[in-house]
Design an enzyme around this catalytic site. Structure first.
Site, PDB file in Angstrom:
ATOM      1  N   LEU A 191     -24.861 -18.780  99.531  1.00 35.32           N
ATOM      2  CA  LEU A 191     -24.154 -19.555  98.500  1.00 35.32           C
ATOM      3  C   LEU A 191     -25.047 -19.823  97.310  1.00 35.32           C
ATOM      4  O   LEU A 191     -24.583 -20.011  96.188  1.00 35.32           O
ATOM      5  CB  LEU A 191     -23.717 -20.907  99.076  1.00 35.32           C
ATOM      6  N   GLU A 193     -29.514 -20.718  96.086  1.00 36.34           N
ATOM      7  CA  GLU A 193     -30.884 -20.901  96.517  1.00 36.34           C
ATOM      8  C   GLU A 193     -31.422 -22.174  95.905  1.00 36.34           C
ATOM      9  O   GLU A 193     -31.278 -22.405  94.696  1.00 36.34           O
ATOM     10  CB  GLU A 193     -31.737 -19.698  96.098  1.00 36.34           C
ATOM     11  N   GLY A 194     -31.993 -23.015  96.710  1.00 42.17           N
ATOM     12  CA  GLY A 194     -32.643 -24.219  96.204  1.00 42.17           C
ATOM     13  C   GLY A 194     -34.138 -24.013  96.254  1.00 42.17           C
ATOM     14  O   GLY A 194     -34.622 -22.947  96.630  1.00 42.17           O
ATOM     15  N   PHE A 213     -36.197 -25.116  98.261  1.00 38.44           N
ATOM     16  CA  PHE A 213     -36.806 -25.107  99.582  1.00 38.44           C
ATOM     17  C   PHE A 213     -36.222 -24.059 100.498  1.00 38.44           C
ATOM     18  O   PHE A 213     -36.599 -23.971 101.660  1.00 38.44           O
ATOM     19  CB  PHE A 213     -36.716 -26.509 100.196  1.00 38.44           C
ATOM     20  N   ARG A 259     -16.087 -26.068  98.713  1.00 37.27           N
ATOM     21  CA  ARG A 259     -15.585 -24.765  98.265  1.00 37.27           C
ATOM     22  C   ARG A 259     -15.958 -24.376  96.843  1.00 37.27           C
ATOM     23  O   ARG A 259     -16.221 -23.222  96.552  1.00 37.27           O
ATOM     24  CB  ARG A 259     -14.067 -24.794  98.386  1.00 37.27           C
ATOM     25  N   GLY A 264     -18.499 -25.309  94.989  1.00 34.37           N
ATOM     26  CA  GLY A 264     -19.926 -25.302  94.631  1.00 34.37           C
ATOM     27  C   GLY A 264     -20.334 -26.495  93.777  1.00 34.37           C
ATOM     28  O   GLY A 264     -19.679 -27.538  93.780  1.00 34.37           O
ATOM     29  N   ASP A 265     -21.412 -26.300  93.023  1.00 33.26           N
ATOM     30  CA  ASP A 265     -21.957 -27.468  92.319  1.00 33.26           C
ATOM     31  C   ASP A 265     -21.123 -27.813  91.085  1.00 33.26           C
ATOM     32  O   ASP A 265     -20.475 -26.955  90.484  1.00 33.26           O
ATOM     33  CB  ASP A 265     -23.448 -27.296  92.002  1.00 33.26           C
ATOM     34  N   ASP A 295     -32.380 -38.328  91.035  1.00 35.98           N
ATOM     35  CA  ASP A 295     -32.083 -37.023  90.446  1.00 35.98           C
ATOM     36  C   ASP A 295     -30.573 -36.829  90.360  1.00 35.98           C
ATOM     37  O   ASP A 295     -30.052 -35.764  90.686  1.00 35.98           O
ATOM     38  CB  ASP A 295     -32.737 -35.932  91.305  1.00 35.98           C
ATOM     39  N   ASN A 320     -26.320 -31.687  91.056  1.00 34.83           N
ATOM     40  CA  ASN A 320     -26.531 -32.218  92.402  1.00 34.83           C
ATOM     41  C   ASN A 320     -25.262 -32.829  92.992  1.00 34.83           C
ATOM     42  O   ASN A 320     -25.340 -33.563  93.977  1.00 34.83           O
ATOM     43  CB  ASN A 320     -27.665 -33.239  92.384  1.00 34.83           C
TER      44      ASN A 320
HETATM   45  P1  AMP Z   1     -29.214 -26.693  96.584  1.00 31.82           P
HETATM   46  O1  AMP Z   1     -30.360 -26.093  97.287  1.00 31.82           O
HETATM   47  O2  AMP Z   1     -28.642 -27.877  97.246  1.00 31.82           O
HETATM   48  O3  AMP Z   1     -29.433 -26.904  95.125  1.00 31.82           O
HETATM   49  O4  AMP Z   1     -28.049 -25.613  96.682  1.00 31.82           O
HETATM   50  C1  AMP Z   1     -28.054 -24.415  95.940  1.00 31.82           C
HETATM   51  C2  AMP Z   1     -26.624 -24.012  95.665  1.00 31.82           C
HETATM   52  O5  AMP Z   1     -25.935 -23.817  96.909  1.00 31.82           O
HETATM   53  C3  AMP Z   1     -25.831 -25.086  94.926  1.00 31.82           C
HETATM   54  O6  AMP Z   1     -25.961 -24.959  93.535  1.00 31.82           O
HETATM   55  C4  AMP Z   1     -24.407 -24.819  95.381  1.00 31.82           C
HETATM   56  O7  AMP Z   1     -23.803 -23.837  94.559  1.00 31.82           O
HETATM   57  C5  AMP Z   1     -24.592 -24.265  96.789  1.00 31.82           C
HETATM   58  N1  AMP Z   1     -24.359 -25.325  97.781  1.00 31.82           N
HETATM   59  C6  AMP Z   1     -25.234 -26.253  98.227  1.00 31.82           C
HETATM   60  N2  AMP Z   1     -24.662 -27.067  99.126  1.00 31.82           N
HETATM   61  C7  AMP Z   1     -23.387 -26.666  99.253  1.00 31.82           C
HETATM   62  C8  AMP Z   1     -22.259 -27.122 100.029  1.00 31.82           C
HETATM   63  N3  AMP Z   1     -22.355 -28.160 100.854  1.00 31.82           N
HETATM   64  N4  AMP Z   1     -21.092 -26.478  99.892  1.00 31.82           N
HETATM   65  C9  AMP Z   1     -20.993 -25.413  99.045  1.00 31.82           C
HETATM   66  N5  AMP Z   1     -21.996 -24.942  98.296  1.00 31.82           N
HETATM   67  C10 AMP Z   1     -23.188 -25.551  98.390  1.00 31.82           C
END
Ligand code: AMP
Length: 611
Positions: free
Chosen positions: A331, A333-334, A336, A408, A410-411, A465, A470
């Protein structure tokens, strides 16, 4: 002046409309017009054998007959032109060759990463072939995530080029992909390899054992009975925990920063009524005392037991078995690790399987593992309809993973941009643009985030943040605060790197956080004001026109973000209420929330008359 002078009129008659490859075809080019000087067939680009013969028709028109023998499929779709010219000018006519031949695959290559992963292929055949795929020998059902791109003409005869696209495939998609093409004259097939990634769960080094005994199974299947059992078990440890509480507070006061982004120093300020007795949280930065040592070693080995007492409630981190999780695709990449969509079994008694988002922690060392466990405990505590639901952790194998409800859409930042006036520029899918968000929808989004923030503030939890990147968007425009600082990779330009590793979201920070690194519930309120601004600008970056250092200067000098074009004055007043220089002068989250709810019920009539 020439008498009876007229432009040549060209007519073509064919012996038949279509022909099988290898057959013979005849085309008669009949030219009328006087005086006719020249007539010819354009044959330069023909692959088939041919010869021509000039003859006169019964009504004395000129006919140039073209005989094609042993026609080649390479001439399929070739535009055959007969041209004539006299003193009055030129005339011409064209027919397209329709040569039928069995379909064949010209090439099928192994998957290559493009915008999505693509198996490039080219096929040729007439009639147009039907295309199907096998995955590891079984029929592959196309979905919106795995699909054959509408194949396009290559510009060279009837050859068509295309791609089998895979949207963010993972290791579960690795394997052999067989292309099968068929038309009424034949069939062809070819196989290519798709290798998208190693199985991230393959490496079982450094495993923290996962629960395997019966009581743990019950725990997964029935959270309530699980809570009860843990309550009883943990009750015996309450006395020990209270002793540990003192230690924990000492650890937290050291201002430890979690790898997963939750900021414990701010979570547990001295005025905190978040009475956290994170019983087994002495795996922190401070070396444990000998007392703790003896009491805790068994819990390190049995992480399924780590629980917290929050406001007199037991909070236990649920452990999810690796075998219950099937990754579907990536979905995002963060900072971590990767985030995957996955299917998870045994999560809830009503659902056999559920879609979840799995956040993995790459390259975990001892210290990040400890952060991970603490993080999981805190996330377990945060339960609210506008905080993304945390289901538990998976620690049997690498990488460590956290399991969240799947949102569903996303962000929120991406969602806002996709529903804004520039959506068509950003949209790579060539789908029709989504509608622009309306004022009531924007207010509804804002009110939901405010509701989540009221909850965090009630726990004296400081987010630090808060930003639309987020927050997450689910079905039916449900918005939840979904991330506690893990989004620094994709949105790295939203952060300002200071002194090596620290990344600060300065554009969302009030002057006191920028100048003195002071993060409080009031600094979260400032950030909420910026979130409102983001919502009403369809996801623009605050101070987008300025560099980081210019933005810092503006914020610390007291300049405010301008009122967005689509923002009613009632909402801009709320933003300004969040941006008071003195933290104590800022509006409180509860009031912001109530005002937003009132505006949702009764949206202001807004005229876009800002100039
Ligand atoms: P993050 O590492 O939390 O920044 O997540 C990176 C990306 O993954 C985000 O920008 C979202 O697009 C996707 N993502 C994170 N958590 C979720 C979730 N619970 N449901 C759907 N997409 C997610």
């Amino acid at each position: 002046m020439i008498e009876n002078c007229s432009l040549p009129e060209v007519k073509i008659t064919a012996s038949q409309d279509k022909i099988l490859e290898g057959g013979n075809l005849t085309f008669v080019c009949e030219v009328e017009g006087s005086p006719t000087l020249t007539v010819r067939w354009q044959t330069e680009a023909l692959h088939s054998h041919f010869f021509t013969k000039l003859q006169e028709s019964r009504d004395s028109a000129l006919e140039l007959v073209l005989y094609l023998t042993n026609v080649s499929s390479k001439d399929n779709l070739h535009n055959l032109t007969c041209e004539a010219e006299n003193q009055a000018g030129p005339g011409e006519r064209m027919v397209q060759l329709d040569i039928e031949f069995p379909v064949r695959i010209i090439f099928l290559n192994n998957a290559v990463p493009q915008h999505h992963w693509c198996f490039p292929f080219a096929v040729d055949g007439n009639p147009e072939p039907n295309i199907t795929w096998l995955y590891n020998g079984k029929k592959l059902n196309e979905t919106r995530y795995i699909y054959t791109q509408p194949i396009v003409d290559s510009g060279d005869g009837s050859e068509k080029h295309g791609c089998l696209f895979l949207d963010k495939p993972t290791h579960v998609n690795n394997g052999n992909y067989t292309l099968i093409v068929e038309n009424k004259l034949g069939r062809d097939e070819a196989t290519a390899l798709g290798f998208f990634m190693h199985n991230p769960f393959d490496n079982f080094e450094g495993v923290i054992p996962c629960p395997t005994n019966k009581s743990d199974m019950d725990v997964t299947e029935n959270p309530e009975s699980r809570m009860y059992l843990v309550y009883v078990a943990v009750g015996l440890g309450v006395f020990a925990c209270k002793l540990l509480l003192i230690m924990v507070l000492v650890v937290y006061k050291c201002g430890h920063h979690s790898k997963f982004g939750i900021h414990r120093s701010s979570v547990l300020g001295k005025e905190d009524d978040l009475a956290v007795s994170l019983r087994f949280m002495n795996f922190g930065t401070s070396p444990p005392s000998s007392d703790e040592d003896s009491g805790l070693s068994s819990f390190v080995e049995n992480p399924q037991y780590f629980c917290s007492i929050i406001k007199d409630k037991d909070m236990c981190v649920q452990h999810i078995k690796r075998q219950d999780i099937v990754l579907k695709w990536e979905l995002g990449e963060g900072a971590f690790g990767k985030v995957y969509l996955a299917e998870c079994a045994n999560l809830s008694p009503d659902n056999d399987k559920m879609l979840v988002a799995i956040k993995t922690l790459k390259d975990a060392n001892e210290s990040t593992r400890q952060d991970f466990q603490r993080e999981a405990e805190l996330l377990t505590v945060l339960q609210h309809q506008h905080i993304v639901r945390f289901y538990g952790v998976c620690t049997d194998g690498e990488p460590l993973a956290m399991v969240f409800e799947y949102m569903r859409h996303g962000d929120l930042n991406r969602f806002l941009r996709a529903h804004g006036p520039d959506a068509h520029i950003l949209d790579e899918s060539k789908m029709p643009p989504l509608g622009e968000l309306t004022l009531p929808q924007m207010l509804h989004i804002a009110a939901q985030i405010a509701s989540g923030m009221v909850y965090l503030a009630s726990l004296h939890f400081v987010h630090r943040d808060l930003a639309t990147r987020n927050c997450l968007v689910g079905e039916g425009l449900v918005v939840k605060i979904g991330d506690f600082g893990m989004s620094r990779d994709i949105y790295s330009t939203d952060y300002y790197r200071v002194g090596g590793r620290t990344m600060l979201p300065i554009r969302w920070m009030p002057p006191e956080s920028i100048m003195y690194r002071k993060f409080t519930t009031e600094s979260d309120i400032w950030s909420f004001g910026v979130v409102l601004w983001e919502i009403f600008t369809y996801g623009k970056q605050p101070w987008y026109q300025l560099s980081n250092s210019e933005a810092i200067e503006c914020i610390t000098q007291g300049r405010e973000l301008e009122r967005p074009r689509t923002c009613p004055k009632e909402v801009y007043l709320l933003m300004q209420g969040c941006w008071q220089r003195e933290p104590q002068q800022r509006m409180v989250m509860k009031d912001i929330h109530s005002r937003l709810l009132a505006l949702v019920k009764n949206p202001p009539v807004y005229l876009d008359i800002l100039g």
